[in-house]
Design a protein around this motif. Structure first.
Motif: not given
Length: 345
Positions: A8, A236, A265, A297-298
């Motif tokens: 991703t 995501i 992501c 992570d995001m």
């Protein structure tokens, strides 16, 4: 084990732009030959991708920092074209250099004596002319150990080449003093920014690094150096939030109206640090402002300018190095080398 699902995060390297940048820097180097610094996994963009492109463009001198970087380099070019900048610290390093055929860069009298005592052979020599990092001090250049070395490339490193600093001329004077005292087959002083200082700094070999990979440090690079790294991240999740709802850690963003947002992501584990707070991602010409703080992570973005985006769609990460450096306060070097392992290259 089952095959991994598609990543991703995508990092694509424009090898045509990379080759163009090397040719442009080689032209700017005048009668000197441009080499290529490929240390730190080609500044984070991948030796396996970048080195063949640089080799095919015409580069013949390559520079790594660590001995651990040698195997991947010599999988693509003859070992004699590779120099290891940190030099040998022990007999094992020296033995590895001889077994592979790469050249150690000798940085001290201790390294010089180690190299001689373990069998000598071709090497490079770094002289410190003012940056006070690795390299022989000027008062050491007449030492007997230096006279015993078989020096391929005598080099030094500029401290302020990205600035119009008087230190550049001072280092040039000291390098010429070293050149007069130390026999060598080739001479090298200029890094990426140093190439733009003009022919007095070029000597026989230049050592571009950052500018190969899209870095612009001086006005002379503008309109010449092309962006190499292209980054994309997948959405995501999408969701609707109401006025008064907040986003992310510490609730630093609160919606003033109903909004459609997306979770992307991408985070600081991927080299996208919190210094990117307040920036925007992109979808075509649409800007997607980051809401709240970058997480591990995001990130969360505002989809107002691209309301039809859905989960699984890809957005662009702005990675023009000069612009990104201005926003984040990170150096262009850091922006490349912090990129993590989760990018599909």
């Amino acid at each position: 084990m089952a095959p991994l699902p598609p990543a991703t995060l995508r990092l694509s390297v424009d090898t045509d732009a990379l080759a163009h940048n090397w040719r442009a820097l080689d032209t700017m180097s005048g009668s000197a030959e441009a080499g290529a610094a490929i240390k730190a996994d080609a500044y984070g963009l991948g030796v396996a991708t970048c080195l063949p492109a640089l080799r095919d463009a015409g580069a013949r001198a390559f520079f790594v920092a660590h001995w651990s970087e040698v195997p991947e380099a010599i999988a693509h070019v003859p070992a004699g074209q590779v120099s290891v900048l940190h030099g040998p610290s022990n007999a094992q390093d020296a033995a590895f250099a001889r077994a592979t055929g790469v050249k150690p860069v000798i940085n001290s009298l201790a390294q010089a004596r180690l190299w001689i005592d373990t069998g000598a052979g071709a090497c490079d020599l770094m002289v410190d002319t003012g940056i006070n990092r690795l390299g022989l001090s000027m008062h050491e250049i007449g030492d007997a150990a230096v006279a015993q070395l078989e020096i391929d490339t005598l080099m030094s490193h500029l401290a302020c080449a990205d600035e119009d600093s008087a230190m550049n001329a001072g280092q040039l004077v000291r390098f010429r003093e070293a050149v007069a005292a130390i026999p060598a087959r080739r001479l090298s002083l200029a890094n990426s920014a140093g190439i733009a200082l003009g022919p007095d700094y070029h000597f026989d070999v230049t050592r571009p690094g950052l500018s190969l990979y899209g870095g612009i440090q001086r006005r002379e690079h503008e309109g010449v150096i092309r962006q190499v790294a292209q980054l994309q991240a997948a959405l995501i999740q999408t969701r609707e939030i109401a006025a008064g709802e907040s986003v992310g850690y510490n609730a630093t963003f609160t919606a003033s109206k109903p909004m459609r947002i997306a979770v992307v992501c991408l985070g600081y584990a991927d080299g996208f640090l919190r210094s990117w707070n307040g920036a925007s991602l992109a979808f075509g010409s649409a800007r997607l402002p980051i809401l709240g703080k970058v997480s591990m992570d995001m990130v969360v973005v505002d989809l107002t300018a691209a309301p039809d985006l859905k989960e699984g769609d890809w957005v662009d990460v702005p990675y023009n190095l000069r612009n990104a450096a201005e926003h984040t306060g990170l150096s262009q070097y850091e922006l490349l080398t912090v990129l993590g392992k989760r990018w599909q290259r």
